[in-house]
Motif scaffolding. Sequence first.
Motif, PDB file in Angstrom:
ATOM      1  N   ALA A  56      17.287  11.414 -31.600  1.00 12.55           N
ATOM      2  CA  ALA A  56      17.058  10.393 -30.574  1.00 12.55           C
ATOM      3  C   ALA A  56      15.582  10.032 -30.509  1.00 12.55           C
ATOM      4  N   SER A  57      15.024   9.665 -31.640  1.00 13.19           N
ATOM      5  CA  SER A  57      13.580   9.391 -31.687  1.00 13.19           C
ATOM      6  C   SER A  57      13.182   8.224 -30.791  1.00 13.19           C
ATOM      7  N   HIS A  58      14.086   7.291 -30.522  1.00 16.86           N
ATOM      8  CA  HIS A  58      13.738   6.151 -29.671  1.00 16.86           C
ATOM      9  C   HIS A  58      13.741   6.518 -28.187  1.00 16.86           C
ATOM     10  N   ARG A  67      16.654  15.441 -17.349  1.00 15.73           N
ATOM     11  CA  ARG A  67      16.720  14.099 -17.939  1.00 15.73           C
ATOM     12  C   ARG A  67      16.936  14.176 -19.451  1.00 15.73           C
ATOM     13  N   LEU A  68      16.360  15.196 -20.079  1.00 16.40           N
ATOM     14  CA  LEU A  68      16.563  15.379 -21.510  1.00 16.40           C
ATOM     15  C   LEU A  68      18.040  15.665 -21.791  1.00 16.40           C
ATOM     16  N   MET A  69      18.670  16.452 -20.946  1.00 14.73           N
ATOM     17  CA  MET A  69      20.088  16.761 -21.142  1.00 14.73           C
ATOM     18  C   MET A  69      20.959  15.517 -20.951  1.00 14.73           C
ATOM     19  N   VAL A  70      20.530  14.602 -20.095  1.00 12.93           N
ATOM     20  CA  VAL A  70      21.255  13.331 -19.936  1.00 12.93           C
ATOM     21  C   VAL A  70      21.163  12.534 -21.232  1.00 12.93           C
ATOM     22  N   VAL A  71      19.992  12.522 -21.854  1.00 13.19           N
ATOM     23  CA  VAL A  71      19.820  11.834 -23.144  1.00 13.19           C
ATOM     24  C   VAL A  71      20.744  12.463 -24.177  1.00 13.19           C
TER      25      VAL A  71
END
Length: 197
Positions: free
Chosen positions: A63-65, A112-116
């Motif tokens: 998920a680099s973007h 928030r990272l876990m949501v991504v």
Amino acid sequence: MKNIILGAIGVVVLLVVIMIASHINNVPKLDEGVKAAWGQVDNQYKRRADLIPNLVATVKGYASHEKEVLTEVTEARAKVGQMNVSSDMLNDPNTLAQFEANQGALSSALSRLMVVVERYPELKADKNFQALQSQLEGTENRIAVARKDYIAAVKKYNIELRTVPGRWVAAIFYPEAEIKESFKATPQEQATPKVEF
């Protein structure tokens, strides 16, 4: 009659001395217990901070973007790493509050990272990511347990300083002993999570 009164006074004085003597080492023992419990909290925070670079690197590949979230996690981890953690911090409520605020910001960024991560099924299926996520979840549980133990140690210490005879012992032998601050949930931790489908 005079001997009876003197004997009674002697017994009372002896009982007070015995009561105080039985508590004379409680303050330093309990203080060391608080420091040891804090050491476990710090140890678990360190473990979490050590896992984060690996987690971020794994997510970056998929998920680099999602640069903003990844940057936020990295910056939050850096803030946590910049604070010098010592047992002196336990006596300074402002420093402890700042440390906890930084830890709360890191927890929020990780959420928030876990949501991504939820947006990337192939990432969730990656064995490396699954192992890291499992370790991070385990660490979060360990942090909760270490905090609980710290709160219990602070409670015992504070009770000793606020009740008799511990209060007297501390006033006489340990005048530098002060009530310790416990953990308080940050506003981010108290907020109701927003779930979207």
